[in-house]
Design a protein around this motif. Sequence first.
Motif, PDB file in Angstrom:
ATOM      1  N   GLU A  88       6.167  -7.629  -1.225  1.00 18.72           N
ATOM      2  CA  GLU A  88       6.460  -8.665  -0.237  1.00 18.72           C
ATOM      3  C   GLU A  88       7.969  -8.680   0.026  1.00 18.72           C
ATOM      4  O   GLU A  88       8.737  -9.125  -0.817  1.00 18.72           O
ATOM      5  CB  GLU A  88       6.006 -10.035  -0.723  1.00 18.72           C
ATOM      6  CG  GLU A  88       6.225 -11.114   0.306  1.00 18.72           C
ATOM      7  CD  GLU A  88       5.822 -12.499  -0.199  1.00 18.72           C
ATOM      8  OE1 GLU A  88       6.251 -13.475   0.427  1.00 18.72           O
ATOM      9  OE2 GLU A  88       5.108 -12.593  -1.204  1.00 18.72           O
ATOM     10  N   SER A 112       4.436  -2.550   5.728  1.00 21.33           N
ATOM     11  CA  SER A 112       4.362  -3.913   6.249  1.00 21.33           C
ATOM     12  C   SER A 112       3.890  -3.869   7.702  1.00 21.33           C
ATOM     13  O   SER A 112       4.440  -3.109   8.499  1.00 21.33           O
ATOM     14  CB  SER A 112       5.737  -4.584   6.211  1.00 21.33           C
ATOM     15  OG  SER A 112       6.263  -4.646   4.922  1.00 21.33           O
ATOM     16  N   ARG A 117       6.201  -9.265   6.159  1.00 17.13           N
ATOM     17  CA  ARG A 117       4.798  -9.207   5.717  1.00 17.13           C
ATOM     18  C   ARG A 117       4.654  -8.177   4.606  1.00 17.13           C
ATOM     19  O   ARG A 117       5.344  -7.162   4.601  1.00 17.13           O
ATOM     20  CB  ARG A 117       3.879  -8.839   6.882  1.00 17.13           C
ATOM     21  CG  ARG A 117       3.915  -9.800   8.072  1.00 17.13           C
ATOM     22  CD  ARG A 117       3.271 -11.157   7.776  1.00 17.13           C
ATOM     23  NE  ARG A 117       1.973 -11.051   7.178  1.00 17.13           N
ATOM     24  CZ  ARG A 117       0.821 -11.055   7.842  1.00 17.13           C
ATOM     25  NH1 ARG A 117       0.816 -11.190   9.153  1.00 17.13           N
ATOM     26  NH2 ARG A 117      -0.315 -10.942   7.207  1.00 17.13           N
TER      27      ARG A 117
END
Length: 134
Positions: A88, A112, A117
Amino acid sequence: MAAALIGGALWVRSNIGVLKEARGGNAWDLVYEGTVVSGDARAVTVRYRHNPDRFKPEYKDERVGATPLPWRKETLVNTGQVARVAIEPESGTVASCRILLDGVRVVAQGRSPAPGRPAVCQVTTSSTPEKWPR
């Protein structure tokens, strides 16, 4: 005598997976990696799954807090289990991840879907010891 030795060697070769299962300890050596594609070279969190003991079927989900990227972790995942890593990144950052078999062969990779994200990589390990599908 030679025939018995050759026959025994052939039997062991064809039954090595069964022998390893009976002995226990069937785990794959995997490497989890996380890198930055764009933005700050930091992850807010890294989550990954592994088996703490190759002789027991239990798995453990680990969480690492703020971590610089690139990040790398060698781990064990038992046969037939899910190997998973999620990177993350900080907001505005795009991250990528990979799972490598024996630290060499890429068996899963991800990126991501948008800045901030998580990049998620997941694969179910082969349930047959010594034989990973191509």
